[in-house]
Design a protein around this motif. Structure first.
Motif, PDB file in Angstrom:
ATOM      1  N   PRO A 118       0.811  -1.224   0.000  1.00 40.38           N
ATOM      2  CA  PRO A 118       0.000   0.000   0.000  1.00 40.38           C
ATOM      3  C   PRO A 118       0.840   1.268   0.000  1.00 40.38           C
ATOM      4  O   PRO A 118       1.838   1.385   0.707  1.00 40.38           O
ATOM      5  CB  PRO A 118      -0.815  -0.119   1.294  1.00 40.38           C
ATOM      6  N   GLY A 119       0.416   2.237  -0.820  1.00 37.76           N
ATOM      7  CA  GLY A 119       1.035   3.551  -0.839  1.00 37.76           C
ATOM      8  C   GLY A 119       0.222   4.538  -0.039  1.00 37.76           C
ATOM      9  O   GLY A 119      -0.746   4.175   0.649  1.00 37.76           O
ATOM     10  N   ALA A 120       0.560   5.806  -0.149  1.00 35.24           N
ATOM     11  CA  ALA A 120      -0.082   6.839   0.659  1.00 35.24           C
ATOM     12  C   ALA A 120      -1.561   7.007   0.332  1.00 35.24           C
ATOM     13  O   ALA A 120      -2.342   7.447   1.185  1.00 35.24           O
ATOM     14  CB  ALA A 120       0.645   8.169   0.461  1.00 35.24           C
ATOM     15  N   THR A 121      -1.974   6.655  -0.903  1.00 36.72           N
ATOM     16  CA  THR A 121      -3.372   6.864  -1.301  1.00 36.72           C
ATOM     17  C   THR A 121      -4.246   5.627  -1.125  1.00 36.72           C
ATOM     18  O   THR A 121      -5.453   5.689  -1.381  1.00 36.72           O
ATOM     19  CB  THR A 121      -3.442   7.306  -2.764  1.00 36.72           C
ATOM     20  N   ALA A 122      -3.664   4.505  -0.709  1.00 38.54           N
ATOM     21  CA  ALA A 122      -4.453   3.289  -0.532  1.00 38.54           C
ATOM     22  C   ALA A 122      -5.545   3.503   0.507  1.00 38.54           C
ATOM     23  O   ALA A 122      -5.313   4.108   1.565  1.00 38.54           O
ATOM     24  CB  ALA A 122      -3.550   2.140  -0.116  1.00 38.54           C
ATOM     25  N   ASP A 123      -6.747   3.024   0.209  1.00 40.65           N
ATOM     26  CA  ASP A 123      -7.922   3.066   1.101  1.00 40.65           C
ATOM     27  C   ASP A 123      -8.535   4.451   1.239  1.00 40.65           C
ATOM     28  O   ASP A 123      -9.557   4.603   1.908  1.00 40.65           O
ATOM     29  CB  ASP A 123      -7.606   2.505   2.490  1.00 40.65           C
ATOM     30  N   GLN A 124      -7.937   5.475   0.650  1.00 42.84           N
ATOM     31  CA  GLN A 124      -8.570   6.785   0.683  1.00 42.84           C
ATOM     32  C   GLN A 124      -9.723   6.830  -0.306  1.00 42.84           C
ATOM     33  O   GLN A 124      -9.677   6.174  -1.350  1.00 42.84           O
ATOM     34  CB  GLN A 124      -7.559   7.882   0.346  1.00 42.84           C
ATOM     35  N   PRO A 125     -10.781   7.581  -0.006  1.00 46.99           N
ATOM     36  CA  PRO A 125     -11.883   7.703  -0.975  1.00 46.99           C
ATOM     37  C   PRO A 125     -11.356   8.201  -2.315  1.00 46.99           C
ATOM     38  O   PRO A 125     -10.573   9.149  -2.365  1.00 46.99           O
ATOM     39  CB  PRO A 125     -12.815   8.728  -0.317  1.00 46.99           C
ATOM     40  N   PRO A 126     -11.738   7.572  -3.405  1.00 46.43           N
ATOM     41  CA  PRO A 126     -11.210   7.982  -4.713  1.00 46.43           C
ATOM     42  C   PRO A 126     -11.779   9.325  -5.148  1.00 46.43           C
ATOM     43  O   PRO A 126     -12.853   9.735  -4.711  1.00 46.43           O
ATOM     44  CB  PRO A 126     -11.681   6.864  -5.650  1.00 46.43           C
ATOM     45  N   LEU A 127     -11.023   9.985  -5.998  1.00 45.36           N
ATOM     46  CA  LEU A 127     -11.508  11.204  -6.616  1.00 45.36           C
ATOM     47  C   LEU A 127     -12.768  10.885  -7.408  1.00 45.36           C
ATOM     48  O   LEU A 127     -12.801   9.919  -8.165  1.00 45.36           O
ATOM     49  CB  LEU A 127     -10.439  11.774  -7.540  1.00 45.36           C
TER      50      LEU A 127
END
Length: 395
Positions: free
Chosen positions: A302-311
């Motif tokens: 996982p990177g920094a954007t994993a699991d964040q709500p997508p654009l």
């Protein structure tokens, strides 16, 4: 870059026709002894694909890394400019329908640590629209060039490399990976709601996130997901799909959250090639990815954007760049634009008084279509009419 300029997909599955690349010489591929150091820089196209540079018979060319392509595809434009002899008569399955293909022999194809001597490439028309860019590319680098090796994609650093199979350059979550016997593309599997979906094509050439068939979505039995419509662009045309954001899905050891899922219409591309769907770069770019089909594994760190709500779009307009203007490619169901009466085909020449420039895709201006709800955006059409659009969440 705005994710909602255009989300592109380009998949080719080669058939067993007389002119099929499957019946042509394969060539010999080798990696340099210092493969670990031979990183290939790439940039993401507006269509969310990995574009990079390579050489074909000593000539510089641009390419898309596309593990959803059975046999690497050269553009007819490049073949004509290089005076390559092209055999014709075949066809292949692509998003949007069938496309005619040919084949041409090559002496050498090289990028990063890889050199392939001999063999050849499929040949087809590669429109710029399939990459979401104003400029077409020369080659789709497919499974035939990469499958023997481990493909390490470092999205955070915008680079990839090819390593000997079996290498483990980083640790992460493991998912199954292989090359399908029938369509000869990278495949894995996904657990979505109540459904285990397989085979899922692992497709770095598809800029979307997760795509499933209508039957797969029904089998998942996920309730409460608000959906809208979107479009995908392939070598053979345009397809309209349903889209929504699911709370979670599983991929081997990995549980991913807040995942954008597209649902193809019945009889869509995935169903046509007996696939459950696709795992695209829109999903993979949230991780560092190792694709090693020979070792039968995909590693996801996982990177920094994993699991964040997508654009997500707050305008309901999907637009593409057409030189000095934006062309409306699709008006999303239930969005502000649909309620305001927008229709596909209209053109926009200015946003909040700023004209559309050639570097629009990389400029801050391009974020307007997915900006904060409540913002009022002034859009001047190319016929001089100005409209206002109030952004809001609608799916």
């Amino acid at each position: 870059m705005s994710l909602f300029l255009i989300i592109a997909a380009a998949i080719v599955a080669a058939p067993p026709a007389a002119a099929s690349p499957a019946l042509q010489p394969r060539g010999t591929s080798v990696l340099a002894s210092d493969a670990e150091n031979r990183w290939v820089p790439f940039e993401l196209t507006p269509g969310n694909q990995l574009r990079f540079s390579l050489e074909i018979d000593g000539r510089p060319a641009t390419a898309i890394l596309d593990t959803g392509v059975s046999y690497s595809v050269l553009s007819r434009r490049f073949a004509e400019q290089a005076a390559l002899k092209v055999s014709s008569g075949g066809s292949a399955t692509a998003i949007g329908g069938m496309v005619p293909i040919g084949w041409t022999a090559t002496r050498k194809v090289s990028f990063g640590s890889l050199i392939r001597h001999g063999g050849g490439l499929a040949v087809a028309t590669l429109p710029a629209l399939a990459t979401g860019s104003a400029e077409p590319v020369d080659l789709l680098v497919g499974r035939d060039l990469t499958e023997r090796f481990a493909l390490d994609i470092d999205f955070a650093a915008s680079r990839f490399r090819l390593l000997p199979s079996g290498r483990m350059p980083f640790r992460g979550f493991t998912s199954p990976l292989s090359v399908s016997r029938d369509r000869l593309v990278y495949v894995s599997e996904v657990n979505l709601g109540a459904a285990r979906l397989r085979p899922m094509i692992v497709d770095t050439g598809d800029g979307s996130s997760i795509t499933v068939t209508a039957d797969g979505w029904a089998a998942a039995k996920i309730n409460g997901v608000r959906t809208t419509t979107t479009v995908s662009f392939g070598l053979a045309g345009t397809v309209t799909s349903t889209i929504g954001i699911v709370p979670a899905l599983r991929m081997g050891e990995l549980t991913a959250r807040n995942v954008e899922v597209r649902v193809e219409p019945a009889g869509g591309f995935s169903e046509t090639i007996q696939s459950a769907g696709r795992i695209g770069s829109g999903f993979l770019q949230n991780y560092r990815v190792l694709l090693d089909p020979t070792a039968r594994r995909m590693i996801l760190a996982p990177g920094a954007t994993a699991d964040q709500p997508p654009l997500r779009s707050t305008s309901g307009l999907l637009v593409g760049i057409d030189r000095d203007r934006l062309r409306v490619l699709h008006v999303m169901r239930g969005g502000p634009a649909e309620r305001a009466g927008w229709v596909a085909g209209e053109t926009i020449c200015a946003v909040d008084g700023q004209p559309i420039s050639r570097d629009y895709a990389a400029s801050p201006l391009a974020t307007w279509s997915a900006d904060k709800p409540g913002r009022l955006v002034r859009l001047r059409l190319c016929n001089g009419v100005e409209r206002q659009l109030v952004l809001q969440h609608f799916y």
